[in-house]
Write a protein that holds these residues in place. Sequence first.
Motif, PDB file in Angstrom:
ATOM      1  N   SER A 105       4.883  41.511  32.437  1.00 34.60           N
ATOM      2  CA  SER A 105       4.527  40.903  33.740  1.00 34.60           C
ATOM      3  C   SER A 105       5.514  41.558  34.855  1.00 34.60           C
ATOM      4  O   SER A 105       4.921  41.656  36.312  1.00 34.60           O
ATOM      5  CB  SER A 105       3.571  40.256  34.019  1.00 34.60           C
ATOM      6  N   TRP A 153      -1.866  45.359  35.024  1.00 34.22           N
ATOM      7  CA  TRP A 153      -0.729  44.623  33.994  1.00 34.22           C
ATOM      8  C   TRP A 153      -2.203  44.045  33.369  1.00 34.22           C
ATOM      9  O   TRP A 153      -3.362  43.623  33.228  1.00 34.22           O
ATOM     10  CB  TRP A 153      -0.408  43.508  34.122  1.00 34.22           C
ATOM     11  N   ARG A 200      -2.650  34.870  35.858  1.00 31.36           N
ATOM     12  CA  ARG A 200      -3.662  36.026  36.086  1.00 31.36           C
ATOM     13  C   ARG A 200      -3.308  34.995  38.062  1.00 31.36           C
ATOM     14  O   ARG A 200      -3.200  36.897  38.919  1.00 31.36           O
ATOM     15  CB  ARG A 200      -5.089  34.864  36.028  1.00 31.36           C
ATOM     16  N   LEU A 215       0.001  36.397  39.344  1.00 28.13           N
ATOM     17  CA  LEU A 215       0.266  37.783  39.103  1.00 28.13           C
ATOM     18  C   LEU A 215      -0.408  39.094  39.997  1.00 28.13           C
ATOM     19  O   LEU A 215       0.019  39.444  40.986  1.00 28.13           O
ATOM     20  CB  LEU A 215       0.038  38.689  37.985  1.00 28.13           C
ATOM     21  N   ARG A 216      -1.407  38.085  40.389  1.00 27.93           N
ATOM     22  CA  ARG A 216      -2.390  39.328  40.984  1.00 27.93           C
ATOM     23  C   ARG A 216      -1.909  38.481  42.663  1.00 27.93           C
ATOM     24  O   ARG A 216      -2.493  39.197  43.516  1.00 27.93           O
ATOM     25  CB  ARG A 216      -4.162  38.389  41.313  1.00 27.93           C
ATOM     26  N   CYS A 226      -4.686  43.112  37.762  1.00 28.70           N
ATOM     27  CA  CYS A 226      -5.079  42.284  36.793  1.00 28.70           C
ATOM     28  C   CYS A 226      -7.122  41.860  36.414  1.00 28.70           C
ATOM     29  O   CYS A 226      -7.058  41.701  35.611  1.00 28.70           O
ATOM     30  CB  CYS A 226      -4.668  40.302  37.047  1.00 28.70           C
ATOM     31  N   VAL A 233      -7.874  42.800  32.589  1.00 31.47           N
ATOM     32  CA  VAL A 233      -7.090  40.922  31.728  1.00 31.47           C
ATOM     33  C   VAL A 233      -8.172  40.494  30.723  1.00 31.47           C
ATOM     34  O   VAL A 233      -9.039  40.240  31.453  1.00 31.47           O
ATOM     35  CB  VAL A 233      -6.352  40.133  32.601  1.00 31.47           C
TER      36      VAL A 233
END
Length: 241
Positions: A37, A52, A66, A69-70, A76, A79
């Motif tokens: 990531s 990712w 989540r 990273l978003r 995402c 995921v």
Amino acid sequence: MPQLITIGETMAAFTPNTPGPLRYVQGFGIRTAGAESNVAVGLAKLGLNAAWISRLGDDEFGRFIRNQLRAEGVDCSHVIFDPDHRTGVMFKETGVGETKVFYYRENSAASHLSPEDLSPALFEGVRMVHLSGITPVLSESCLAATRAAFALARQAGSLVSFDPNIRKKLWRGQDFVPLIRSLTLQSDIVLLGLDEAETLFGLRDPDAVFDTLFRDGRARYAAIKDGGRGAWVADGASRRK
């Protein structure tokens, strides 16, 4: 559709507010920790459309990862939130010149990643798929998922990028050198440390490592890291430090 895909576990990482043994620590900060990531975040910062793929527990730590990273611009949307297994966590312990890491990731959601979580449609139009040597050693299903990702990338015409990222603490006494060596030689783009090259190929001379990657493997591009002393990069035709 993403231009690039990374696949692998990301954990919630707790960093102490003060140095010393964790038994004396009163507070922690929390962030995300995942080699793959991190690559996705770096690619997104370069303006590329990066996704990712992984499994997270259907819990607060999973939502935190989540969301973080978003917020960095990483896609995402693929995921999977696993209702039966938790998100892995890790704790760092800092001291004078030393950092220890304690993992709580056994039977985590990401360790249940499987080939069924990867469909050919996910790879359509993708230029590069990035993985590391961490994922295939987590479980049998993760190894199968890694092999499936390699195969699906090949079918889609995507380049495969691979970082051996050797973490013997995760090997649980098993010898994964042959497996990681094989995956390295199957990759189009290879990023590894000089110490990892010695572990995998018994070589410390960068030219000899490049010869092995380009002659015995399918690498098109490679980089060999040597800590604070720099790195060597090569495209099969030219090499420079």
